[in-house]
Write an enzyme that holds these catalytic residues in place. Structure first.
Site, PDB file in Angstrom:
ATOM      1  N   ARG A  20       0.813  -1.228   0.000  1.00 13.45           N
ATOM      2  CA  ARG A  20       0.000   0.000   0.000  1.00 13.45           C
ATOM      3  C   ARG A  20       0.844   1.274   0.000  1.00 13.45           C
ATOM      4  NH1 ARG A  20      -2.948  -3.123   3.544  1.00 13.45           N
ATOM      5  NH2 ARG A  20      -4.769  -3.991   2.504  1.00 13.45           N
TER       6      ARG A  20
ATOM      7  N   LYS B 105       3.190  11.941 -10.644  1.00  7.23           N
ATOM      8  CA  LYS B 105       2.308  11.103 -11.473  1.00  7.23           C
ATOM      9  C   LYS B 105       3.076   9.842 -11.838  1.00  7.23           C
ATOM     10  CE  LYS B 105      -0.686  14.288 -13.993  1.00  7.23           C
ATOM     11  NZ  LYS B 105      -1.064  14.719 -15.354  1.00  7.23           N
TER      12      LYS B 105
ATOM     13  N   GLU C 253      10.223  19.562 -24.223  1.00  9.99           N
ATOM     14  CA  GLU C 253       9.582  19.884 -22.930  1.00  9.99           C
ATOM     15  C   GLU C 253      10.229  21.131 -22.320  1.00  9.99           C
ATOM     16  OE1 GLU C 253       6.899  18.358 -21.939  1.00  9.99           O
ATOM     17  OE2 GLU C 253       6.960  16.284 -22.660  1.00  9.99           O
TER      18      GLU C 253
ATOM     19  N   LYS D 223       7.972  23.517 -12.876  1.00 11.74           N
ATOM     20  CA  LYS D 223       7.117  22.345 -12.637  1.00 11.74           C
ATOM     21  C   LYS D 223       6.740  22.279 -11.156  1.00 11.74           C
ATOM     22  CE  LYS D 223       5.601  17.898 -13.617  1.00 11.74           C
ATOM     23  NZ  LYS D 223       5.625  16.721 -14.450  1.00 11.74           N
TER      24      LYS D 223
ATOM     25  N   GLU E   7      -4.048  17.939 -10.571  1.00 13.65           N
ATOM     26  CA  GLU E   7      -4.574  18.431 -11.845  1.00 13.65           C
ATOM     27  C   GLU E   7      -6.076  18.692 -11.829  1.00 13.65           C
ATOM     28  OE1 GLU E   7      -2.666  16.800 -15.305  1.00 13.65           O
ATOM     29  OE2 GLU E   7      -4.201  17.622 -16.632  1.00 13.65           O
TER      30      GLU E   7
ATOM     31  N   ARG F 135      -2.496  22.697 -13.318  1.00 13.73           N
ATOM     32  CA  ARG F 135      -1.502  21.724 -13.793  1.00 13.73           C
ATOM     33  C   ARG F 135      -1.711  21.394 -15.268  1.00 13.73           C
ATOM     34  NH1 ARG F 135       1.076  16.565 -10.462  1.00 13.73           N
ATOM     35  NH2 ARG F 135       2.382  15.853 -12.164  1.00 13.73           N
TER      36      ARG F 135
ATOM     37  N   ASN G 270       0.181  20.651 -20.275  1.00 13.58           N
ATOM     38  CA  ASN G 270      -0.199  19.891 -21.473  1.00 13.58           C
ATOM     39  C   ASN G 270      -0.217  20.738 -22.733  1.00 13.58           C
ATOM     40  OD1 ASN G 270      -0.596  17.431 -20.116  1.00 13.58           O
ATOM     41  ND2 ASN G 270      -2.534  18.213 -19.327  1.00 13.58           N
TER      42      ASN G 270
ATOM     43  N   HIS H 165       0.039  19.161 -26.141  1.00  9.29           N
ATOM     44  CA  HIS H 165      -0.071  17.722 -25.941  1.00  9.29           C
ATOM     45  C   HIS H 165      -1.340  17.115 -26.532  1.00  9.29           C
ATOM     46  CE1 HIS H 165       3.462  18.143 -23.538  1.00  9.29           C
ATOM     47  NE2 HIS H 165       3.425  16.906 -23.080  1.00  9.29           N
TER      48      HIS H 165
ATOM     49  N   HIS I 172      -0.299  14.069 -28.444  1.00  9.42           N
ATOM     50  CA  HIS I 172      -0.713  12.716 -28.045  1.00  9.42           C
ATOM     51  C   HIS I 172      -1.451  12.027 -29.184  1.00  9.42           C
ATOM     52  CE1 HIS I 172      -0.607  13.581 -23.424  1.00  9.42           C
ATOM     53  NE2 HIS I 172       0.516  13.055 -23.854  1.00  9.42           N
TER      54      HIS I 172
ATOM     55  N   HIS J  79       7.936  11.037 -27.978  1.00  7.17           N
ATOM     56  CA  HIS J  79       6.965  11.961 -27.377  1.00  7.17           C
ATOM     57  C   HIS J  79       7.363  13.425 -27.617  1.00  7.17           C
ATOM     58  CE1 HIS J  79       4.168  13.672 -24.529  1.00  7.17           C
ATOM     59  NE2 HIS J  79       5.165  14.231 -23.879  1.00  7.17           N
TER      60      HIS J  79
HETATM   61  N1  LIG Z   1       4.972  10.970 -14.894  1.00  5.04           N
HETATM   62  C1  LIG Z   1       4.968  12.048 -15.621  1.00  5.04           C
HETATM   63  O1  LIG Z   1       4.614  13.139 -15.163  1.00  5.04           O
HETATM   64  C2  LIG Z   1       5.441  11.965 -17.041  1.00  5.04           C
HETATM   65  C3  LIG Z   1       5.670  13.130 -17.777  1.00  5.04           C
HETATM   66  C4  LIG Z   1       6.180  13.010 -19.071  1.00  5.04           C
HETATM   67  C5  LIG Z   1       6.425  11.754 -19.604  1.00  5.04           C
HETATM   68  N2  LIG Z   1       6.185  10.638 -18.853  1.00  5.04           N
HETATM   69  C6  LIG Z   1       6.447   9.302 -19.403  1.00  5.04           C
HETATM   70  O2  LIG Z   1       7.855   9.204 -19.639  1.00  5.04           O
HETATM   71  C7  LIG Z   1       8.071   8.207 -20.634  1.00  5.04           C
HETATM   72  C8  LIG Z   1       9.111   8.692 -21.600  1.00  5.04           C
HETATM   73  O3  LIG Z   1      10.304   8.927 -20.881  1.00  5.04           O
HETATM   74  P1  LIG Z   1      11.712   9.077 -21.635  1.00  5.04           P
HETATM   75  O4  LIG Z   1      11.569   9.965 -22.789  1.00  5.04           O
HETATM   76  O5  LIG Z   1      12.694   9.388 -20.577  1.00  5.04           O
HETATM   77  O6  LIG Z   1      11.928   7.628 -22.256  1.00  5.04           O
HETATM   78  P2  LIG Z   1      12.679   6.299 -21.766  1.00  5.04           P
HETATM   79  O7  LIG Z   1      12.613   6.139 -20.308  1.00  5.04           O
HETATM   80  O8  LIG Z   1      12.164   5.186 -22.601  1.00  5.04           O
HETATM   81  O9  LIG Z   1      14.189   6.602 -22.190  1.00  5.04           O
HETATM   82  C9  LIG Z   1      14.497   6.770 -23.547  1.00  5.04           C
HETATM   83  C10 LIG Z   1      15.613   5.831 -24.010  1.00  5.04           C
HETATM   84  O10 LIG Z   1      16.864   6.307 -23.515  1.00  5.04           O
HETATM   85  C11 LIG Z   1      17.524   5.262 -22.793  1.00  5.04           C
HETATM   86  N3  LIG Z   1      18.288   5.956 -21.744  1.00  5.04           N
HETATM   87  C12 LIG Z   1      17.787   6.539 -20.641  1.00  5.04           C
HETATM   88  N4  LIG Z   1      18.755   7.209 -19.995  1.00  5.04           N
HETATM   89  C13 LIG Z   1      19.888   7.014 -20.684  1.00  5.04           C
HETATM   90  C14 LIG Z   1      21.228   7.482 -20.532  1.00  5.04           C
HETATM   91  N5  LIG Z   1      21.561   8.320 -19.536  1.00  5.04           N
HETATM   92  N6  LIG Z   1      22.147   7.095 -21.438  1.00  5.04           N
HETATM   93  C15 LIG Z   1      21.796   6.289 -22.486  1.00  5.04           C
HETATM   94  N7  LIG Z   1      20.553   5.845 -22.700  1.00  5.04           N
HETATM   95  C16 LIG Z   1      19.605   6.218 -21.815  1.00  5.04           C
HETATM   96  C17 LIG Z   1      16.431   4.352 -22.324  1.00  5.04           C
HETATM   97  O11 LIG Z   1      16.903   3.054 -22.065  1.00  5.04           O
HETATM   98  C18 LIG Z   1      15.482   4.398 -23.520  1.00  5.04           C
HETATM   99  O12 LIG Z   1      15.940   3.539 -24.508  1.00  5.04           O
HETATM  100  C19 LIG Z   1       6.728   7.925 -21.279  1.00  5.04           C
HETATM  101  O13 LIG Z   1       6.263   6.681 -20.866  1.00  5.04           O
HETATM  102  C20 LIG Z   1       5.829   9.029 -20.727  1.00  5.04           C
HETATM  103  O14 LIG Z   1       4.490   8.619 -20.600  1.00  5.04           O
HETATM  104  C21 LIG Z   1       5.702  10.727 -17.599  1.00  5.04           C
HETATM  105 ZN   LIG Z   2       5.072  15.727 -22.407  1.00  7.32          ZN
END
Ligand SMILES: NC(=O)c1ccc[n+]([C@@H]2O[C@H](COP(=O)([O-])OP(=O)(O)OC[C@H]3O[C@@H](n4cnc5c(N)ncnc54)[C@H](O)[C@@H]3O)[C@@H](O)[C@H]2O)c1
Ligand SMILES: [Zn+2]
Length: 363
Positions: free
Chosen positions: A121, A143, A185, A227, A237, A241, A245, A248, A252, A265
């Site tokens: 939990r 999130k 971003e 942020k 949100e 918040r 977006n 987005h 999206h 993304h």
């Molecule tokens: N929680 C939130 O508020 C929020 C906000 C925006 C996005 N997200 C989520 O984040 C995700 C996307 O995140 P992302 O763009 O970081 O993608 P990711 O985590 O898939 O990383 C991108 C790629 O880079 C590689 N990588 C990561 N760090 C590295 C490093 N230092 N050196 C070499 N390779 C590295 C990873 O293995 C992957 O192949 C999506 O699922 C999205 O929904 C969440």
């Molecule tokens: Zn985004």
């Protein structure tokens, strides 16, 4: 090193930003009154580069760590991975005061955060983001969640980390395309909140593209401040918040109609933000020259700003926009800019302007 506070009462936490922070992970966790056991959740790309330093640091500070590695890529954000993580946490006998370290990009952060939110939990977790997107966006704000076949992020929770460590050195190994996607971003924060940041990005773009440490420290810290400020005012949100977006809704939808294969993304929301800026110019008073200035900055960052859509694609895009979580009462709502640095959420846009804008994107 820079420190940004996320003000959320008893759940407040600090974001540390700077080079070389990973080696301090254990020492920093030791200040958080956590239990001795912990699990690092990482992916295959990140674990092979950084897990050793992370574990070494934790072990040296007296923690008993275990490493859980998932396959790199969005598919790791699944209930199947969640289940596999739970089993390994149980095998390592994590208890209520034990904690999880999310070491990776947004995928790992969202997955590990969701596991932390639900195991027993809820147990504490620490974010160690390693992508630019995760430094400025996903690791801050609480999130967490995973995807279903039916769509992205459909299962989740709000669970704030106890600490965020943004080690800028980790960005050195990030592939160029991923880095540039993160810049989408970064630019967004300038558009939605801070003209001075937008201007700094314009001015320092060559240094930013070179991943210059001082420039990155300033810019990542400013994005995290924004942020933190937004999340501090509206954690779950219910209003403000939503400004995060910007770009987005269309972004999206583009990701969805290309089945998450074509665009990262950041690339999709680069196009989405250019579209949102043009819509703002058409219907919300943003000077047309500012809309073009915005497009120019995304182009300068090496991000896509145009997309060719066939009629069938356009229909699919509208359908996908209507499915977006941000739709209320069947009407698509947009975040629109009055000027660079000032936006408002919940805006309706006449269908005709939407269509004109989508046409202008193929240019
Ligand atoms: N929680 C939130 O508020 C929020 C906000 C925006 C996005 N997200 C989520 O984040 C995700 C996307 O995140 P992302 O763009 O970081 O993608 P990711 O985590 O898939 O990383 C991108 C790629 O880079 C590689 N990588 C990561 N760090 C590295 C490093 N230092 N050196 C070499 N390779 C590295 C990873 O293995 C992957 O192949 C999506 O699922 C999205 O929904 C969440
Ligand atoms: Zn985004």
């Amino acid at each position: 090193m820079r420190i940004v506070d996320v003000p959320l009462g008893s759940r407040s936490y600090k974001i540390q930003i700077g080079p070389g922070l990973l080696a301090n992970l254990g020492k920093e966790c030791a200040h958080l009154s956590l239990g001795t056991r912990c699990a690092i959740i990482s992916d295959t790309n990140v674990a092979r580069r950084y897990a050793k330093t992370a574990r070494g640091s934790l072990n040296q500070a007296g923690f008993a760590s275990t490493l859980i590695t998932v396959l790199a890529g969005e598919t790791a954000k699944s209930l199947k991975s969640v289940q596999a993580c739970y089993d390994q946490l149980a095998a390592h006998r994590l208890e209520r005061r034990s904690f999880i370290v999310a070491l990776g990009g947004g995928v790992v952060g969202d997955l590990a955060g969701f596991v932390a939110a639900t195991y027993l939990r809820g147990i504490p977790f620490v974010q160690v983001p390693t992508t630019l997107l995760a430094h400025v966006d996903s690791s801050v704000g609480g999130k967490v969640g995973v995807n279903l076949k039916a769509g992205k992020n459909l299962v989740g929770a709000f669970h704030q980390p106890r600490l965020v460590l943004c080690d800028l050195d980790t960005l050195k190994t990030l592939p160029e395309r991923e880095y540039r996607a993160g810049l989408a971003e970064v630019i967004k924060y300038g558009i939605i909140y801070d003209l001075a940041l937008f201007e700094k990005i314009e001015r320092d773009l060559p240094k930013l593209l070179r991943r210059d440490a001082d420039t990155l420290t300033d810019i990542v810290a400013r994005c995290c401040e924004i942020k933190a400020d937004v999340v501090g005012q509206d954690e779950t949100e219910s209003g403000l918040r939503a400004i995060l977006n910007f770009g987005h809704t269309i972004g999206h939808a583009l990701e969805a109609i290309s089945r998450y294969g074509k665009y990262l993304h950041g690339e999709a929301i680069s196009i989405g933000q250019v579209a949102a800026a043009r819509i703002s110019a058409q219907s919300y008073g943003l000077p047309a020259s500012d809309a073009e200035r915005i497009a120019k900055l995304f182009q300068g960052a090496g991000l896509p700003t145009a997309v060719k859509l066939k009629d069938t694609d356009r229909r699919k895009l509208f359908a996908a926009m209507k499915l977006d979580k941000k739709v209320s009462d069947g009407e698509i709502k947009f975040v629109l800019a009055r000027k660079i640095g000032q936006v408002e959420f919940g805006q309706s846009v006449p269908q005709k302007i939407l269509e004109q804008t989508l046409n202008s994107l193929s240019a």
